[in-house]
Design an enzyme around this catalytic site. Structure first.
Site, PDB file in Angstrom:
ATOM      1  CG  ASP A 135      -5.590  -3.701  -4.104  1.00 39.71           C
ATOM      2  OD1 ASP A 135      -6.218  -2.715  -3.670  1.00 39.71           O
ATOM      3  OD2 ASP A 135      -4.434  -3.982  -3.743  1.00 39.71           O
TER       4      ASP A 135
ATOM      5  CG  HIS B 276      -5.274  -2.553  -0.390  1.00 39.18           C
ATOM      6  ND1 HIS B 276      -4.255  -2.457  -1.314  1.00 39.18           N
ATOM      7  CD2 HIS B 276      -4.898  -1.764   0.660  1.00 39.18           C
ATOM      8  CE1 HIS B 276      -3.318  -1.646  -0.856  1.00 39.18           C
ATOM      9  NE2 HIS B 276      -3.677  -1.219   0.343  1.00 39.18           N
TER      10      HIS B 276
ATOM     11  CB  SER C  31      -0.943  -0.045   1.208  1.00 40.31           C
ATOM     12  OG  SER C  31      -1.959   0.917   1.107  1.00 40.31           O
TER      13      SER C  31
END
Length: 373
Positions: free
Chosen positions: A258, A319, A202
């Site tokens: 995602d 995610h 991320s």
């Protein structure tokens, strides 16, 4: 956990996603379940059983399933808030393929809620740098904010290259840069000139990108490898080209639908003015019930990989897991790195525990960020 995932999903209401339709290339290929386009020229393969290998093949970081599984475990472990268990490598995520990892440095920037570690994986014969991104109080707000971010910072000494100010500053203008480079220098001095693998998930993946570029310039492109998971875009096309030149041994893992790799948006009709991913993407998704890892083309924006997912199907829950590994904070409520203690108390306690254990681990903790020109 289900409640948390539902809350995360609510970060992407359909009304907001409709505004991003222009960021998707015109449709043309047939779609699979969830709006996937059928793969064409990209190479796809199911889970191979290969031995870990960090050596590059020419200019390409060859995708290796077992290696990637080990690296995602490092990207997951850096989220842990129990630093004592982290330096001793006894945390709940410090096992499986990373068993035996030797932590040499733990880095914490309390003010900016950043955390990283450096260490040696003797099985891979590599130095590992894992970076955790800022742990936001509200991931929903973070995702919404990412939709509107602009490339607003000129990257130093690279004509026309622009990058995301926040990601750039999180590495270059905080404790991370001097602490990581010093730790890598020390590890290479003690353990030899081993290859360096940088990873993050991320925002941690975005920050890891700037770290890998910095280390590649310092130690040489052939000695630095980057593997990120679910990272957002960090700069424009000029920066992506510059990055690919200096960090060719790069894998960006994406997973199913995602949403984060789609942010900030890429506008195909403004290719030079908008954000653009650098190569090379490997897209983890299911094809006919089989988990497949599709090696995408060298453009960084392969329309047959994760970009083939229709905007209304983008998912925040995808995610939070990569390669079957949960890769999220162990406490989402706030920045809990210091667990209510001051940075000074934390450093003293950790130093005492490290001395008692007989291990040699550097602990770099700052309550205020260190500004680097």
């Amino acid at each position: 956990m289900d409640r948390r995932r539902r809350a995360v999903e609510s970060a992407v209401p359909a009304a907001v996603m409709v505004l991003l339709l222009l960021s998707i290339a015109p449709a043309g290929a047939a779609r699979r379940d969830w709006g996937f386009r059928s793969p064409s020229s990209s190479v796809g393969f199911t889970e191979p059983n290969t031995k870990p290998d960090v050596k590059n093949n020419g200019q390409t970081f060859v995708f290796n399933y077992t290696l990637a599984k080990a690296i995602v475990e490092y990207a997951s472990a850096v989220y842990m808030t129990d630093l004592t268990a982290l330096y001793a490598w006894t945390c709940s995520r410090c096992n499986d393929l990373t068993r035996g990892f030797e932590v040499t440095c733990i880095i914490v920037d309390v003010q900016n809620c950043l955390q990283a570690f450096v260490g040696v994986d003797h099985k891979l014969n590599a130095i590992i740098v894992a970076i955790r991104g800022t742990q936001e109080n509200s991931i929903q707000n973070w995702i919404k904010d990412m939709i509107w971010k602009q490339v607003n910072l000129n990257y130093p000494n690279v004509p026309n290259a622009k990058v995301h100010t926040g990601f750039y500053s999180s590495y270059n203008n905080t404790l991370l840069r001097p602490a990581i480079t010093n730790a890598v220098h020390k590890a290479r001095k003690l353990h030899g000139a081993r290859d360096i693998i940088v990873t993050g998930h991320s925002m941690g993946g975005a920050i890891a990108s700037f770290c890998a570029l910095d280390l590649a310039i310092r130690f040489g492109s052939n000695n630095v490898h980057l593997m990120t998971f679910g990272q957002p875009r960090v700069g424009n096309a000029a920066f992506a080209s510059y990055f690919a030149k200096y960090v060719p041994n790069t894998i960006r893992m994406t997973h199913e639908r995602d949403i984060v790799p789609h942010l900030p948006p890429y506008f195909f009709f403004l290719p030079q003015l908008t954000y653009r991913h650098f190569p090379r993407e490997v897209w983890e998704h299911e094809v006919d019930g089989n988990r497949t890892f599709q090696v995408c083309d060298g453009s960084g924006e392969d329309p047959n990989c994760c970009r083939s997912v229709f905007v209304l199907f983008w998912s925040a829950s995808d995610h939070l897991t990569y390669m079957g590994v949960k890769i999220e904070a162990d406490d989402w409520s706030t920045c809990r790195i210091v667990l209510g203690r001051s940075a000074e108390q934390l450093q003293m306690n950790l130093a005492s525990n490290i001395v008692t254990s007989g291990r040699s681990v550097d602990v770099v903790i700052a309550g205020n960020s260190v500004q680097v020109d």
